[in-house]
Design a protein around this motif. Structure first.
Motif, PDB file in Angstrom:
ATOM      1  N   UNK A  48      -1.315   7.984 -10.967  1.00 34.82           N
ATOM      2  CA  UNK A  48       0.045   8.402 -10.977  1.00 34.82           C
ATOM      3  C   UNK A  48       0.586   9.669  -9.958  1.00 34.82           C
ATOM      4  N   UNK A  49      -0.449  10.544 -10.157  1.00 30.34           N
ATOM      5  CA  UNK A  49      -0.202  11.834  -9.402  1.00 30.34           C
ATOM      6  C   UNK A  49      -0.059  11.321  -7.613  1.00 30.34           C
ATOM      7  N   UNK A  50      -1.216  10.659  -7.268  1.00 30.02           N
ATOM      8  CA  UNK A  50      -1.032  10.261  -5.917  1.00 30.02           C
ATOM      9  C   UNK A  50       0.066   9.372  -5.623  1.00 30.02           C
ATOM     10  N   UNK A  51       0.645   8.601  -6.545  1.00 30.21           N
ATOM     11  CA  UNK A  51       1.779   7.700  -6.207  1.00 30.21           C
ATOM     12  C   UNK A  51       3.043   8.669  -6.084  1.00 30.21           C
ATOM     13  N   UNK A  52       3.101   9.545  -7.007  1.00 26.60           N
ATOM     14  CA  UNK A  52       4.178  10.572  -6.963  1.00 26.60           C
ATOM     15  C   UNK A  52       4.456  11.241  -5.658  1.00 26.60           C
ATOM     16  N   UNK A  53       3.148  11.768  -5.235  1.00 31.08           N
ATOM     17  CA  UNK A  53       3.250  12.391  -3.952  1.00 31.08           C
ATOM     18  C   UNK A  53       3.708  11.115  -2.715  1.00 31.08           C
ATOM     19  N   UNK A  54       3.357  10.095  -2.636  1.00 29.49           N
ATOM     20  CA  UNK A  54       3.875   9.199  -1.661  1.00 29.49           C
ATOM     21  C   UNK A  54       5.376   9.058  -1.851  1.00 29.49           C
ATOM     22  N   UNK A  55       5.734   8.897  -3.094  1.00 23.53           N
ATOM     23  CA  UNK A  55       7.274   8.636  -3.410  1.00 23.53           C
ATOM     24  C   UNK A  55       7.788   9.766  -3.012  1.00 23.53           C
ATOM     25  N   UNK A  56       7.607  10.796  -2.989  1.00 23.90           N
ATOM     26  CA  UNK A  56       8.011  12.084  -2.720  1.00 23.90           C
ATOM     27  C   UNK A  56       8.337  12.164  -1.172  1.00 23.90           C
ATOM     28  N   UNK A  57       7.209  11.978  -0.670  1.00 23.75           N
ATOM     29  CA  UNK A  57       7.156  11.867   0.951  1.00 23.75           C
ATOM     30  C   UNK A  57       8.188  11.120   1.313  1.00 23.75           C
ATOM     31  N   UNK A  58       8.028   9.777   0.782  1.00 25.92           N
ATOM     32  CA  UNK A  58       8.959   8.834   1.571  1.00 25.92           C
ATOM     33  C   UNK A  58      10.418   9.003   1.193  1.00 25.92           C
ATOM     34  N   UNK A  59      10.854   9.476  -0.093  1.00 26.02           N
ATOM     35  CA  UNK A  59      11.927   9.877  -0.083  1.00 26.02           C
ATOM     36  C   UNK A  59      12.425  10.950   0.476  1.00 26.02           C
ATOM     37  N   UNK A  60      11.767  11.919   0.911  1.00 22.23           N
ATOM     38  CA  UNK A  60      12.183  13.167   1.855  1.00 22.23           C
ATOM     39  C   UNK A  60      12.647  12.454   3.252  1.00 22.23           C
ATOM     40  N   UNK A  61      12.135  11.412   3.407  1.00 21.69           N
ATOM     41  CA  UNK A  61      12.470  10.799   4.950  1.00 21.69           C
ATOM     42  C   UNK A  61      13.575   9.746   4.833  1.00 21.69           C
ATOM     43  N   UNK A  62      14.308   9.794   3.359  1.00 18.56           N
ATOM     44  CA  UNK A  62      15.394   8.932   3.433  1.00 18.56           C
ATOM     45  C   UNK A  62      15.195   7.442   2.814  1.00 18.56           C
ATOM     46  N   UNK A  63      13.888   7.141   2.376  1.00 19.54           N
ATOM     47  CA  UNK A  63      13.457   5.756   2.180  1.00 19.54           C
ATOM     48  C   UNK A  63      13.914   5.682   0.863  1.00 19.54           C
ATOM     49  N   UNK A  64      14.295   4.301   0.143  1.00 16.11           N
ATOM     50  CA  UNK A  64      14.748   4.213  -1.109  1.00 16.11           C
ATOM     51  C   UNK A  64      13.580   3.557  -1.827  1.00 16.11           C
ATOM     52  N   UNK A  65      13.436   3.767  -3.288  1.00 14.53           N
ATOM     53  CA  UNK A  65      12.439   2.858  -3.978  1.00 14.53           C
ATOM     54  C   UNK A  65      12.750   1.323  -3.825  1.00 14.53           C
ATOM     55  N   UNK A  66      11.623   0.828  -4.085  1.00 14.78           N
ATOM     56  CA  UNK A  66      11.245  -0.764  -3.907  1.00 14.78           C
ATOM     57  C   UNK A  66      10.378  -1.311  -4.870  1.00 14.78           C
ATOM     58  N   UNK A  67      10.894  -2.152  -5.834  1.00 21.53           N
ATOM     59  CA  UNK A  67       9.690  -2.795  -6.593  1.00 21.53           C
ATOM     60  C   UNK A  67       9.591  -3.957  -6.370  1.00 21.53           C
ATOM     61  N   UNK A  68       8.473  -4.579  -6.301  1.00 21.26           N
ATOM     62  CA  UNK A  68       8.386  -6.143  -5.981  1.00 21.26           C
ATOM     63  C   UNK A  68       7.337  -6.722  -7.230  1.00 21.26           C
ATOM     64  N   UNK A  69       7.249  -8.275  -7.273  1.00 18.77           N
ATOM     65  CA  UNK A  69       6.507  -8.523  -8.431  1.00 18.77           C
ATOM     66  C   UNK A  69       5.287  -8.382  -8.021  1.00 18.77           C
ATOM     67  N   UNK A  70       4.439  -8.232  -8.797  1.00 18.21           N
ATOM     68  CA  UNK A  70       2.959  -8.343  -8.591  1.00 18.21           C
ATOM     69  C   UNK A  70       2.152  -9.621  -8.359  1.00 18.21           C
ATOM     70  N   UNK A  71       2.981 -10.505  -9.255  1.00 16.88           N
ATOM     71  CA  UNK A  71       2.263 -12.110  -9.010  1.00 16.88           C
ATOM     72  C   UNK A  71       3.218 -12.777  -8.240  1.00 16.88           C
ATOM     73  N   UNK A  72       2.767 -13.914  -7.368  1.00 16.80           N
ATOM     74  CA  UNK A  72       3.784 -15.002  -6.888  1.00 16.80           C
ATOM     75  C   UNK A  72       3.213 -16.154  -7.233  1.00 16.80           C
ATOM     76  N   UNK A  73       4.221 -17.205  -7.117  1.00 18.44           N
ATOM     77  CA  UNK A  73       3.727 -18.695  -7.541  1.00 18.44           C
ATOM     78  C   UNK A  73       2.753 -19.095  -6.364  1.00 18.44           C
TER      79      UNK A  73
END
Length: 67
Positions: A26-51
């Motif tokens: 969770x800490x590592x993911x939070x760091x990535x999210x923080x860096x991406x958002x500092x460059x103006x990227x928006x969050x994106x969540x996609x399905x884990x599984x696909x047909x």
């Protein structure tokens, strides 16, 4: 006669994280999210599984090797 239940397992290629590993992840993911958002990227969540039909149709004859 009762049917024996199998122990639940995640699908192949999936993994569970517990305790310290889950916290560190969770800490590592939070760091990535923080860096991406500092460059103006928006969050994106996609399905884990696909047909399977979607994956197999999308990649043609190489699909079975990828899946």
């Amino acid at each position: 006669m009762m049917k024996k239940m199998n122990k639940p397992q995640p699908p192949k290629g999936f993994r569970d994280f517990y305790g310290p590993d889950a916290r560190l992840r969770r800490q590592v993911v939070a760091i990535f999210e923080s860096v991406f958002e500092s460059y103006g990227y928006e969050p994106l969540e996609t399905p884990v599984m696909e047909y399977a039909e979607t994956l197999l149709g999308k990649y043609g004859s190489e699909a079975e090797k990828l899946v």
